[in-house]
Design a protein around this motif. Structure first.
Motif, PDB file in Angstrom:
ATOM      1  N   LEU A  51       0.838  -1.192   0.000  1.00  0.00           N
ATOM      2  CA  LEU A  51       0.000   0.000   0.000  1.00  0.00           C
ATOM      3  C   LEU A  51       0.874   1.243   0.000  1.00  0.00           C
ATOM      4  O   LEU A  51       1.990   1.226   0.533  1.00  0.00           O
ATOM      5  N   GLY A  52       0.356   2.329  -0.544  1.00  0.00           N
ATOM      6  CA  GLY A  52       1.028   3.621  -0.486  1.00  0.00           C
ATOM      7  C   GLY A  52       0.892   4.233   0.890  1.00  0.00           C
ATOM      8  O   GLY A  52       0.047   3.818   1.689  1.00  0.00           O
ATOM      9  N   SER A  57      -1.954   5.258   5.838  1.00  0.00           N
ATOM     10  CA  SER A  57      -2.242   6.153   6.962  1.00  0.00           C
ATOM     11  C   SER A  57      -3.748   6.287   7.181  1.00  0.00           C
ATOM     12  O   SER A  57      -4.218   6.376   8.312  1.00  0.00           O
ATOM     13  N   ARG A  58      -4.489   6.235   6.085  1.00  0.00           N
ATOM     14  CA  ARG A  58      -5.952   6.308   6.185  1.00  0.00           C
ATOM     15  C   ARG A  58      -6.494   5.053   6.883  1.00  0.00           C
ATOM     16  O   ARG A  58      -7.317   5.133   7.792  1.00  0.00           O
ATOM     17  N   ILE A  59      -5.985   3.904   6.490  1.00  0.00           N
ATOM     18  CA  ILE A  59      -6.459   2.649   7.085  1.00  0.00           C
ATOM     19  C   ILE A  59      -6.119   2.585   8.574  1.00  0.00           C
ATOM     20  O   ILE A  59      -6.916   2.130   9.386  1.00  0.00           O
ATOM     21  N   LEU A  60      -4.914   3.067   8.923  1.00  0.00           N
ATOM     22  CA  LEU A  60      -4.494   3.006  10.328  1.00  0.00           C
ATOM     23  C   LEU A  60      -5.015   4.191  11.149  1.00  0.00           C
ATOM     24  O   LEU A  60      -4.803   4.239  12.366  1.00  0.00           O
ATOM     25  N   PRO A  84       9.552   1.741  -5.084  1.00  0.00           N
ATOM     26  CA  PRO A  84       9.099   2.884  -5.882  1.00  0.00           C
ATOM     27  C   PRO A  84       7.850   2.535  -6.671  1.00  0.00           C
ATOM     28  O   PRO A  84       7.659   1.385  -7.088  1.00  0.00           O
ATOM     29  N   ASN A  85       6.999   3.537  -6.857  1.00  0.00           N
ATOM     30  CA  ASN A  85       5.802   3.371  -7.672  1.00  0.00           C
ATOM     31  C   ASN A  85       6.164   3.766  -9.110  1.00  0.00           C
ATOM     32  O   ASN A  85       6.489   4.927  -9.359  1.00  0.00           O
ATOM     33  N   PRO A  86       6.082   2.817 -10.027  1.00  0.00           N
ATOM     34  CA  PRO A  86       6.566   3.101 -11.384  1.00  0.00           C
ATOM     35  C   PRO A  86       5.748   4.160 -12.107  1.00  0.00           C
ATOM     36  O   PRO A  86       6.258   4.839 -12.992  1.00  0.00           O
ATOM     37  N   ALA A  91       5.427   8.789  -5.272  1.00  0.00           N
ATOM     38  CA  ALA A  91       4.825   7.799  -4.363  1.00  0.00           C
ATOM     39  C   ALA A  91       5.698   6.566  -4.163  1.00  0.00           C
ATOM     40  O   ALA A  91       6.612   6.299  -4.934  1.00  0.00           O
ATOM     41  N   CYS A  92       5.415   5.838  -3.101  1.00  0.00           N
ATOM     42  CA  CYS A  92       6.073   4.556  -2.890  1.00  0.00           C
ATOM     43  C   CYS A  92       5.040   3.564  -2.368  1.00  0.00           C
ATOM     44  O   CYS A  92       3.950   3.949  -1.943  1.00  0.00           O
ATOM     45  N   GLN A  93       5.392   2.314  -2.446  1.00  0.00           N
ATOM     46  CA  GLN A  93       4.523   1.274  -1.916  1.00  0.00           C
ATOM     47  C   GLN A  93       5.247   0.624  -0.757  1.00  0.00           C
ATOM     48  O   GLN A  93       6.438   0.317  -0.867  1.00  0.00           O
ATOM     49  N   ILE A  94       4.524   0.394   0.320  1.00  0.00           N
ATOM     50  CA  ILE A  94       5.107  -0.283   1.470  1.00  0.00           C
ATOM     51  C   ILE A  94       4.761  -1.755   1.362  1.00  0.00           C
ATOM     52  O   ILE A  94       3.592  -2.122   1.225  1.00  0.00           O
ATOM     53  N   GLU A  95       5.779  -2.553   1.475  1.00  0.00           N
ATOM     54  CA  GLU A  95       5.632  -3.986   1.207  1.00  0.00           C
ATOM     55  C   GLU A  95       6.288  -4.759   2.343  1.00  0.00           C
ATOM     56  O   GLU A  95       7.316  -4.347   2.873  1.00  0.00           O
TER      57      GLU A  95
END
Lengths: 141, 141
Positions: A51-52, A57-60, A84-86, A91-95
């Motif tokens: 997730l970005g 942050s919205r979910i948490l 990185p978000n291609p 943006a980035c994705q947390i994995e």
DNA sequence: TATTGTTATACTCTATAACTATA
DNA sequence: TATAGTTATAGAGTATAACAATA
């Protein structure tokens, strides 16, 4: 009318007490895994996929800046990574990393087992009814 | 057997989701009152009467040293006060001040009203069943 | 000796405001 | 201009260990 009010008050009180019991259980399960309850929550959310920052942050229900430092700490421990978000270079994705995934599974399993143990006193019918009612509440919230 | 496992997992998941919804609601209710959720919890526990530090830390599931700093902050704001225990000069009782009592009532009312609003979609029978089931879970925990 | 509560310390969680880089 | 994410800062929550005073 007075009766209805009293019943509602009992329900609200029961829900608040249940919340606190579950918070304690959540904390007790997280700690031996070396996680705070907030970290365990974050890792478990990521079990659903990367997730970005904004979405996470919205979910948490925390500010993005608060999340930045949480992710920093988890990334230092190699439990999550920023990829990185291609399609959007801001943006980035947390994995989850490999070890993060394993830990998230452990945490999830721990929660589930403890909660199941907590509801052993209920009949199967009561458990089904409870799950259905709670799902309705969550869906409306 | 597989079915039972799946049902139990649903119940655990529903309980965890409900916990998070309630935590958010608790935080949103506390904040406009100038309280953290932990402070609101502490004040509401004291609605039941004054308590010593050890007993209060047990109820809140935090260390006594953590409680010391919380009480320090609330005492500075004149929401609680430490009163000496006449029968044990080591101990003190934490008591709501007049303004602390008013705030605790506001917080309690706020929680109750919001939770009631959250369960509006349920029938009266569902609410009674839910309250009874949760009380059973809490009693066993 | 055991218990009550505090102090010292370190880390985590959280928000607000200001910022950079990209869209 | 708006959005994604970070940095700087400050305050609050929490635990551990060591401590003082009293039981």
């Amino acid at each position: 009318m007075a009766t209805t009010t009293a019943r509602d008050a009992d329900l609200a009180g029961a829900l608040v007490q249940t919340m606190h019991v579950l918070q304690d259980l959540y904390a007790e399960t997280s700690r031996p895994l070396g996680l705070t309850p907030q970290q365990a929550h974050l890792l478990c959310v990521l079990l659903g996929g990367p997730l970005g920052m904004t979405e996470l942050s919205r979910i948490l229900s925390i500010e993005r800046s608060s999340l930045t430092s949480m992710v920093d700490r988890l990334e230092r421990r190699d439990l999550v990574s920023r990829i990185p978000n291609p399609t959007d270079r801001r943006a980035c994705q947390i994995e989850l990393t490999k070890s993060g995934l394993a830990l998230a599974h452990d945490a999830h399993k721990g929660f589930t087992e403890r909660i199941d143990a907590m509801t052993t006193g209920l009949t199967a019918a009561d458990r089904r009814t409870l799950a259905a009612t709670l799902q309705k509440i969550v869906a409306e919230a």
